[in-house]
Each structure stands twice: as structure tokens, then as C-alpha cells.
Scaffold this motif. Structure first.
Motif, PDB file in Angstrom:
ATOM      1  N   ARG A 288       0.823  -1.200   0.000  1.00 34.24           N
ATOM      2  CA  ARG A 288       0.000   0.000   0.000  1.00 34.24           C
ATOM      3  C   ARG A 288       0.868   1.266   0.000  1.00 34.24           C
ATOM      4  O   ARG A 288       0.553   2.251  -0.673  1.00 34.24           O
ATOM      5  CB  ARG A 288      -0.900   0.008   1.258  1.00 34.24           C
ATOM      6  CG  ARG A 288      -2.018  -1.002   1.223  1.00 34.24           C
ATOM      7  CD  ARG A 288      -3.210  -0.546   0.429  1.00 34.24           C
ATOM      8  NE  ARG A 288      -3.751   0.693   0.962  1.00 34.24           N
ATOM      9  CZ  ARG A 288      -3.890   1.813   0.276  1.00 34.24           C
ATOM     10  NH1 ARG A 288      -3.539   1.850  -0.985  1.00 34.24           N
ATOM     11  NH2 ARG A 288      -4.390   2.902   0.827  1.00 34.24           N
TER      12      ARG A 288
ATOM     13  N   HIS B  54      -2.079   4.931  -3.099  1.00 32.08           N
ATOM     14  CA  HIS B  54      -3.483   5.126  -3.470  1.00 32.08           C
ATOM     15  C   HIS B  54      -4.077   6.311  -2.712  1.00 32.08           C
ATOM     16  O   HIS B  54      -3.784   6.534  -1.540  1.00 32.08           O
ATOM     17  CB  HIS B  54      -4.289   3.857  -3.179  1.00 32.08           C
ATOM     18  CG  HIS B  54      -4.043   2.762  -4.160  1.00 32.08           C
ATOM     19  ND1 HIS B  54      -4.371   2.879  -5.490  1.00 32.08           N
ATOM     20  CD2 HIS B  54      -3.493   1.531  -4.008  1.00 32.08           C
ATOM     21  CE1 HIS B  54      -4.024   1.765  -6.123  1.00 32.08           C
ATOM     22  NE2 HIS B  54      -3.496   0.935  -5.254  1.00 32.08           N
ATOM     23  N   SER B  55      -4.944   7.038  -3.385  1.00 25.27           N
ATOM     24  CA  SER B  55      -5.488   8.270  -2.810  1.00 25.27           C
ATOM     25  C   SER B  55      -6.645   8.024  -1.849  1.00 25.27           C
ATOM     26  O   SER B  55      -7.056   8.928  -1.142  1.00 25.27           O
ATOM     27  CB  SER B  55      -5.974   9.186  -3.936  1.00 25.27           C
ATOM     28  OG  SER B  55      -7.035   8.567  -4.643  1.00 25.27           O
ATOM     29  N   MET B  56      -7.194   6.782  -1.835  1.00 27.65           N
ATOM     30  CA  MET B  56      -8.438   6.504  -1.089  1.00 27.65           C
ATOM     31  C   MET B  56      -9.529   7.464  -1.541  1.00 27.65           C
ATOM     32  O   MET B  56     -10.122   8.219  -0.757  1.00 27.65           O
ATOM     33  CB  MET B  56      -8.219   6.604   0.423  1.00 27.65           C
ATOM     34  CG  MET B  56      -7.401   5.506   1.017  1.00 27.65           C
ATOM     35  SD  MET B  56      -7.513   5.532   2.833  1.00 27.65           S
ATOM     36  CE  MET B  56      -6.560   4.074   3.263  1.00 27.65           C
TER      37      MET B  56
ATOM     38  N   MET C  55     -12.916   7.703   0.236  1.00 29.38           N
ATOM     39  CA  MET C  55     -12.786   8.391   1.513  1.00 29.38           C
ATOM     40  C   MET C  55     -12.791   9.906   1.310  1.00 29.38           C
ATOM     41  O   MET C  55     -13.385  10.652   2.098  1.00 29.38           O
ATOM     42  CB  MET C  55     -11.494   7.960   2.209  1.00 29.38           C
ATOM     43  CG  MET C  55     -11.243   8.613   3.558  1.00 29.38           C
ATOM     44  SD  MET C  55      -9.482   8.788   3.917  1.00 29.38           S
ATOM     45  CE  MET C  55      -9.016  10.146   2.823  1.00 29.38           C
TER      46      MET C  55
ATOM     47  N   ALA D 250      -6.442  15.170   5.222  1.00 36.26           N
ATOM     48  CA  ALA D 250      -6.615  13.976   4.391  1.00 36.26           C
ATOM     49  C   ALA D 250      -5.554  12.917   4.694  1.00 36.26           C
ATOM     50  O   ALA D 250      -5.864  11.719   4.761  1.00 36.26           O
ATOM     51  CB  ALA D 250      -6.575  14.357   2.916  1.00 36.26           C
TER      52      ALA D 250
ATOM     53  N   ARG E 140      -6.444   9.164   6.087  1.00 36.50           N
ATOM     54  CA  ARG E 140      -6.111   7.915   5.402  1.00 36.50           C
ATOM     55  C   ARG E 140      -5.605   6.870   6.395  1.00 36.50           C
ATOM     56  O   ARG E 140      -5.972   5.691   6.326  1.00 36.50           O
ATOM     57  CB  ARG E 140      -5.063   8.159   4.315  1.00 36.50           C
ATOM     58  CG  ARG E 140      -5.587   8.883   3.100  1.00 36.50           C
ATOM     59  CD  ARG E 140      -4.560   8.890   1.979  1.00 36.50           C
ATOM     60  NE  ARG E 140      -5.045   9.662   0.846  1.00 36.50           N
ATOM     61  CZ  ARG E 140      -4.757  10.939   0.619  1.00 36.50           C
ATOM     62  NH1 ARG E 140      -3.963  11.599   1.471  1.00 36.50           N
ATOM     63  NH2 ARG E 140      -5.241  11.561  -0.429  1.00 36.50           N
TER      64      ARG E 140
ATOM     65  N   MET F  20      -7.621   3.460   7.351  1.00 36.14           N
ATOM     66  CA  MET F  20      -6.983   2.169   7.095  1.00 36.14           C
ATOM     67  C   MET F  20      -7.006   1.291   8.346  1.00 36.14           C
ATOM     68  O   MET F  20      -7.410   0.118   8.295  1.00 36.14           O
ATOM     69  CB  MET F  20      -5.537   2.379   6.628  1.00 36.14           C
ATOM     70  CG  MET F  20      -4.782   1.085   6.351  1.00 36.14           C
ATOM     71  SD  MET F  20      -5.565   0.064   5.069  1.00 36.14           S
ATOM     72  CE  MET F  20      -5.343   1.120   3.640  1.00 36.14           C
TER      73      MET F  20
ATOM     74  N   GLY G  22     -10.845   3.269   0.627  1.00 37.52           N
ATOM     75  CA  GLY G  22     -11.319   3.845   1.874  1.00 37.52           C
ATOM     76  C   GLY G  22     -12.827   3.781   1.987  1.00 37.52           C
ATOM     77  O   GLY G  22     -13.480   4.710   2.471  1.00 37.52           O
TER      78      GLY G  22
END
Length: 404
Positions: A23, A28-30, A33, A79, A83, A87, A137
Motif C-alpha cells: 500500500r 493510493h489516494s483513497m 474516503m 486527508a 487515510r 486504514m 477507503g
């Protein structure tokens, strides 16, 4: 028990460490979310919730206003920090889902329950729906946990139904479980579910009257806001048909077929749920079959919606006593671990070659196979004379005791 827990804990931590490293390098930007966070910000700042678009992605709010109220606190969290929180929260929710799945399957109190939860959590992250939920997310594991919490509670418990009501208020599709409860004569639990849903919807209406009016009268029925039907992410029957027919509008005939499959799935679920005297884990199978029916008939069921693979695999593993059952377990495992749809040459699903039609849609065939397997098994169990059915139940439980 302790001798099993420690190796399970080590293996689980190793798997999670590999997952965390992957990960970290994927960055990854999620994105989902971020959509939830933008919805929360729209609520906090009094903006039009359903006019909101996530900058850079042009993604809109698709959940009911009540869900947006739950997302509001995220507006105050950076942000990057969010994240990390999401997670860890989702990993915890995966552990809860595995625990409740084991309990639903009747393994509660077994010697290896803790070890099973540890291994299921550590290696469950590699199931494609779970992996994608963590990657985006998403809230799927929370919704799954709410429904499983209800389905593992005794019918005599007055609050049974609260979880399903809340899940429906957040994401609508769990509402099919209310129908299941009614048809299996769990009237009080169904009433609690409906009451909880209405209370949550009322909270959303009082807090966001304009958004609530727009959602319940317009946006709930507009599938275009959710995404394009042909995308390989969409594993519903309508998505499969759209890719086969090379169109975003498969037509009314496909809708009729999907509805028939959904009715068949719900009928199988109800038959299983009402066969507790003859079918082992009747309620568990009823719950899973209801979820399968909902996923297949929904216009859009993204791959991450299929986190119901967790309780499904636990159930199949618990009942893998014969070679046909073991083959079904293997087929379902391969489908949810394959990531095949992400290998397709056209991720938008348009003009997909015939050779890629099945690999791009692995979930629907195996889930239909599960429904057929359960339907035949329920029919066979209900045809046994009462004495033979009771003897078969005792034999199967004794075999499980000897294994676990």
C-alpha cells in the motif's frame, strides 16, 4: 489454544506487513474516503450536498443524507491523517467481520476461534473486494459488520434489527434483509429494522431537509450518478450483460432476467432460513444468500461491495465435507482472489473481446453456483423424514466437533 494463537498472530502480522508495504508503494489516494470527507465538508459548511463534486475526480455524493451527517467529523481531519485512521479502522472492521462470520457459521466458542479470526484478518486483506475496499477507503466493512451483528443475535433480543436499519440508512441495499426477516417470520426484528431506518432518515431530513427531499425523490433513482454500467468494476448481472451486449443500456429483458434471479436468490435464502430443523447453519445461509441476491440484482455492484465473500468463504469452509463442496469452496476462493477483472484489456468494459467476458465477470457465475448449491441442498434436507433429518444434523455437528 495458546499454541494455535501465537503462530496465527505471527502469520497474520507478516501478511499485514506485506500488505502495508504494498500500500505504501502504491500511493493510493483513497478516493472514496475523499468523497465522504467532501460530503462531510458540504454538511459542515451548509453547501448543496448533491451538487458537490470532488475536485479532480468529478465524483458526486451517492449516499443518503444520514450518511453525510456521519461523515461530517472527517471534514476537520487532514486527508493524510484521515487515510491512516480509515486504514486502521477498516482493518479492525475486517477483524470484527471475520469474528462475526465465524460466530454466524456456528464456530463460536471453539478452541481455535481466536486463531481463525487472526488468520482471517491477516489474509482476508488479499481478497479482492476487501483489498479494493481498503484501497478506496470504502464503508463496506462497516455495513457488513452492522448486518452480521444483527444476524448473529438471538431473535429474543429486542434490539435485533438495529444494525440492518442503520446499514440501510447508510447504503440502501441492505434493505433486502428486512424483506428476508419478514418472510422468515422474524417480524419483531423486521419492525426494529424499519423503525431504525425511518428514525435515521428522519434525522437526516431534519438536519438536511433540502438534500433529503432531493435524494429521496430524485437522486436515489439516478444510477448515472453512481457510475457507468459497463465498467469492469461492476459485477452485477446488469454489468455483465452491458459488457456482453456492448451497451450502457442492456434493456428491459436484462432487467427482467436480473429480477428473476434476484427473486430466485431471495426464495433460496428464505427457504434456507426457514429450514433450521433440517439444515445446519440455516440462518447463516439465509443471510449470505440474501446478500448474494442483493448484489446480483443491483444495477451497479462494484467489486468492493462483494465483501460478503468473507462470511461466504467461512461458511463454505465450515461445510467442506464432500468433494463437491470442496470444489465449490475452491472455485469461490479463486474467483475472489483472482483480480481477473483488473487484467482485462479495456477497463471501461467497452468493446471487450469475447475471450475476456468471463474473466472480467468472475463473481456472478460463482455466486449463482452458490445459490444453486444451496437451493438443492435445502431441498434435499427438507425432503428427509424428521428422524433422518435430525440424525443428519447430529452427525454433521459431531463431525464438526471432531474437526474443530
Amino acid at each position: 489454544m495458546q499454541s494455535a494463537v501465537w503462530p496465527a498472530a505471527v502469520l497474520s502480522l507478516l501478511s499485514l506487513a506485506v500488505f502495508a508495504a504494498l500500500r505504501y508503494h502504491q500511493h493510493h489516494s483513497m478516493v472514496d474516503m475523499l468523497v465522504y470527507r467532501a460530503e462531510g465538508a458540504a454538511v459542515v459548511h451548509g453547501q448543496d450536498l448533491y451538487a458537490m463534486r470532488l475536485p479532480g475526480w468529478n465524483l458526486a455524493a451517492t449516499y443518503p443524507p444520514f450518511a453525510a451527517l456521519l461523515f461530517a467529523p472527517s471534514a476537520w481531519v487532514p486527508a493524510a491523517t484521515l487515510r491512516i485512521i480509515v486504514m486502521f479502522l477498516n482493518i479492525g472492521l475486517l477483524a470484527v467481520a471475520v469474528h462475526l462470520s465465524v460466530k454466524l457459521a456456528g464456530w463460536s466458542g471453539r478452541r481455535y476461534h481466536a486463531a481463525a479470526v487472526l488468520l482471517g484478518t491477516g489474509f482476508g486483506v488479499w481478497l479482492e473486494p476487501v483489498f479494493t475496499t481498503l484501497q478506496y477507503g470504502q464503508v463496506n466493512l462497516a455495513v457488513l459488520g452492522l448486518v452480521l451483528w444483527d444476524m448473529t443475535r438471538s431473535d429474543s433480543r429486542t434490539p435485533k434489527g438495529v444494525g440492518i436499519g442503520l446499514a440501510t440508512a447508510i447504503k440502501i441495499t441492505p434493505g433486502l434483509f428486512v424483506v428476508y426477516l419478514l418472510l422468515t417470520r422474524q417480524v419483531r426484528a423486521a419492525a426494529v429494522s424499519i423503525g431504525t431506518f425511518l428514525a435515521a432518515a428522519l434525522i437526516g431530513w431534519v438536519a438536511l431537509p433540502g438534500a433529503s427531499g432531493s435524494f429521496w425523490t430524485r437522486y436515489l433513482w439516478d444510477t448515472r450518478r453512481v457510475g457507468e454500467v459497463q465498467l469492469v468494476d461492476n459485477q452485477s448481472l446488469r454489468g455483465v450483460a452491458a459488457r456482453l451486449l456492448h451497451t450502457d443500456h442492456p434493456g428491459s429483458a436484462v432487467m427482467v432476467v436480473a429480477a428473476l434471479v434476484g427473486l430466485l436468490g431471495l426464495a433460496v435464502a428464505v427457504a434456507a432460513g426457514r429450514s433450521a430443523a433440517a439444515l445446519p447453519r440455516a440462518e447463516a445461509w439465509g443471510a449470505v444468500a440474501t446478500a448474494v441476491a442483493a448484489l446480483l440484482i443491483s444495477p451497479i455492484s462494484w467489486t468492493h461491495h462483494f465483501v460478503w465473500c468473507v462470511p461466504l468463504l467461512v461458511l463454505l469452509a465450515a461445510e467442506a465435507r464432500t468433494w463437491p463442496a470442496r470444489c465449490l469452496l475452491a472455485a469461490v476462493s479463486v474467483a475472489f482472489l483472482s483480480y481477473a477483472m483488473w487484467l482485462a484489456p479495456n477497463q471501461d468494459g467497452r468493446g471487450l473481446p469475447w475471450s475476456w467476458q468471463l474473466p472480467s465477470a468472475p463473481y456472478a457465475p460463482v455466486l449463482i453456483a452458490v445459490l444453486i448449491h444451496l437451493g438443492l441442498r435445502t431441498r434435499q434436507a427438507r425432503r428427509l423424514p424428521p428422524v433422518a433429518a435430525e440424525a443428519d444434523l447430529i452427525l454433521q455437528r459431531a463431525e464438526l466437533e471432531s474437526i474443530h
